[in-house]
Design an enzyme around this catalytic site. Structure first.
Site, PDB file in Angstrom:
ATOM      1  N   HIS A 250     -10.052  -5.330  -3.285  1.00  0.00           N
ATOM      2  CA  HIS A 250      -8.716  -5.525  -2.720  1.00  0.00           C
ATOM      3  C   HIS A 250      -8.852  -5.955  -1.274  1.00  0.00           C
ATOM      4  O   HIS A 250      -9.689  -5.431  -0.534  1.00  0.00           O
ATOM      5  CB  HIS A 250      -7.870  -4.255  -2.824  1.00  0.00           C
ATOM      6  CG  HIS A 250      -8.563  -3.007  -2.369  1.00  0.00           C
ATOM      7  ND1 HIS A 250      -9.478  -2.344  -3.148  1.00  0.00           N
ATOM      8  CD2 HIS A 250      -8.483  -2.315  -1.200  1.00  0.00           C
ATOM      9  CE1 HIS A 250      -9.927  -1.287  -2.491  1.00  0.00           C
ATOM     10  NE2 HIS A 250      -9.347  -1.249  -1.303  1.00  0.00           N
TER      11      HIS A 250
ATOM     12  N   GLY B 104     -15.429   2.845   3.877  1.00  0.00           N
ATOM     13  CA  GLY B 104     -14.062   3.330   3.724  1.00  0.00           C
ATOM     14  C   GLY B 104     -13.422   2.980   2.401  1.00  0.00           C
ATOM     15  O   GLY B 104     -12.220   3.191   2.218  1.00  0.00           O
ATOM     16  N   GLN B 105     -14.214   2.428   1.470  1.00  0.00           N
ATOM     17  CA  GLN B 105     -13.627   2.048   0.173  1.00  0.00           C
ATOM     18  C   GLN B 105     -13.412   3.287  -0.696  1.00  0.00           C
ATOM     19  O   GLN B 105     -14.318   4.114  -0.850  1.00  0.00           O
ATOM     20  CB  GLN B 105     -14.548   1.057  -0.556  1.00  0.00           C
ATOM     21  CG  GLN B 105     -13.891   0.454  -1.790  1.00  0.00           C
ATOM     22  CD  GLN B 105     -14.750  -0.627  -2.450  1.00  0.00           C
ATOM     23  OE1 GLN B 105     -15.909  -0.836  -2.082  1.00  0.00           O
ATOM     24  NE2 GLN B 105     -14.177  -1.308  -3.423  1.00  0.00           N
TER      25      GLN B 105
ATOM     26  N   ASP C 120       0.850  -1.194   0.000  1.00  0.00           N
ATOM     27  CA  ASP C 120       0.000   0.000   0.000  1.00  0.00           C
ATOM     28  C   ASP C 120       0.887   1.246   0.000  1.00  0.00           C
ATOM     29  O   ASP C 120       1.895   1.315   0.709  1.00  0.00           O
ATOM     30  CB  ASP C 120      -0.918  -0.005   1.238  1.00  0.00           C
ATOM     31  CG  ASP C 120      -2.073   0.973   1.093  1.00  0.00           C
ATOM     32  OD1 ASP C 120      -3.220   0.518   0.985  1.00  0.00           O
ATOM     33  OD2 ASP C 120      -1.819   2.200   1.072  1.00  0.00           O
TER      34      ASP C 120
ATOM     35  N   HIS D 143      -6.982  -5.772   2.185  1.00  0.00           N
ATOM     36  CA  HIS D 143      -5.874  -5.183   2.928  1.00  0.00           C
ATOM     37  C   HIS D 143      -5.330  -6.272   3.855  1.00  0.00           C
ATOM     38  O   HIS D 143      -6.090  -6.851   4.638  1.00  0.00           O
ATOM     39  CB  HIS D 143      -6.351  -4.044   3.826  1.00  0.00           C
ATOM     40  CG  HIS D 143      -6.862  -2.835   3.111  1.00  0.00           C
ATOM     41  ND1 HIS D 143      -6.100  -1.708   2.910  1.00  0.00           N
ATOM     42  CD2 HIS D 143      -8.077  -2.557   2.570  1.00  0.00           C
ATOM     43  CE1 HIS D 143      -6.813  -0.779   2.282  1.00  0.00           C
ATOM     44  NE2 HIS D 143      -8.023  -1.273   2.061  1.00  0.00           N
TER      45      HIS D 143
HETATM   46  P1  5GP Z   1      -9.698   1.428   0.221  1.00  0.00           P
HETATM   47  O1  5GP Z   1      -9.775   2.752   0.918  1.00  0.00           O
HETATM   48  O2  5GP Z   1     -10.396   1.467  -1.117  1.00  0.00           O
HETATM   49  O3  5GP Z   1     -10.119   0.271   1.053  1.00  0.00           O
HETATM   50  O4  5GP Z   1      -8.160   1.171  -0.040  1.00  0.00           O
HETATM   51  C1  5GP Z   1      -7.464   1.713  -1.101  1.00  0.00           C
HETATM   52  C2  5GP Z   1      -6.012   1.655  -0.717  1.00  0.00           C
HETATM   53  O5  5GP Z   1      -5.234   1.868  -1.884  1.00  0.00           O
HETATM   54  C3  5GP Z   1      -5.592   2.735   0.288  1.00  0.00           C
HETATM   55  O6  5GP Z   1      -5.067   2.102   1.460  1.00  0.00           O
HETATM   56  C4  5GP Z   1      -4.556   3.547  -0.455  1.00  0.00           C
HETATM   57  O7  5GP Z   1      -3.483   3.958   0.360  1.00  0.00           O
HETATM   58  C5  5GP Z   1      -4.098   2.591  -1.553  1.00  0.00           C
HETATM   59  N1  5GP Z   1      -3.671   3.251  -2.773  1.00  0.00           N
HETATM   60  C6  5GP Z   1      -4.302   4.271  -3.424  1.00  0.00           C
HETATM   61  N2  5GP Z   1      -3.633   4.590  -4.540  1.00  0.00           N
HETATM   62  C7  5GP Z   1      -2.549   3.756  -4.592  1.00  0.00           C
HETATM   63  C8  5GP Z   1      -1.479   3.613  -5.535  1.00  0.00           C
HETATM   64  O8  5GP Z   1      -1.381   4.307  -6.559  1.00  0.00           O
HETATM   65  N3  5GP Z   1      -0.560   2.658  -5.268  1.00  0.00           N
HETATM   66  C9  5GP Z   1      -0.629   1.868  -4.148  1.00  0.00           C
HETATM   67  N4  5GP Z   1       0.342   0.966  -3.988  1.00  0.00           N
HETATM   68  N5  5GP Z   1      -1.639   1.970  -3.262  1.00  0.00           N
HETATM   69  C10 5GP Z   1      -2.583   2.904  -3.475  1.00  0.00           C
END
Ligand code: 5GP
Ligand code: ZN
Length: 116
Positions: free
Chosen positions: A102, A95-96, A32, A104
């Site tokens: 994905h 929180g998505q 991440d 985590h």
């Molecule tokens: P969500 O909030 O959708 O559950 O998680 C998305 C995750 O993707 C976040 O933890 C964020 O830090 C990560 N993320 C967003 N953009 C990028 C990116 O360009 N590269 C990487 N490696 N992680 C990303």
């Protein structure tokens, strides 16, 4: 199944760089960009599914693979024995922020419950 505007589809295709630490036939795992724990890895399917529930309905078995891969990452990172957390944020209130499924994988520190 690719969404040309999807950030994680672009990571799968190599159009956006990422620190990929494990690549399977159907999944990719990468660190991440904004880690919330010493180990914070995202495990995604190569195919585009907006969230875990959608993948469960449309691609039976895919989530098993995502979770298996997350566990293999935890083993490789040395956090499996102490314990870790797998999170599927789903929807805006969940929180998505990236709408490509994905998992985590978080570990390497004590993880509070309930989460924020
Ligand atoms: P969500 O909030 O959708 O559950 O998680 C998305 C995750 O993707 C976040 O933890 C964020 O830090 C990560 N993320 C967003 N953009 C990028 C990116 O360009 N590269 C990487 N490696 N992680 C990303
Ligand atoms: Zn996608």
């Amino acid at each position: 199944m690719v969404d040309p505007d999807c950030l994680f589809c672009k990571i799968v295709k190599g159009e956006v760089p990422a620190e990929i630490i494990r690549a399977g036939e159907r999944t990719v795992a990468f660190r991440d960009i904004n880690p919330q724990a010493p180990t914070h890895v995202l495990v995604i399917p190569r195919d585009h599914h907006p969230d875990a529930a959608s993948a469960a309905v449309h691609d039976s078995g895919l989530l098993d693979e995502v979770v298996r891969e997350a566990h293999e990452v935890a083993v490789a990172e040395g956090v499996a024995e102490a314990g870790y957390r797998i999170v599927f944020n789903t929807g805006v209130a969940g929180g998505q922020t990236v709408f490509h499924l994905h998992a985590h994988l978080l570990g390497g520190r004590g993880l509070d419950w309930p989460p924020g």
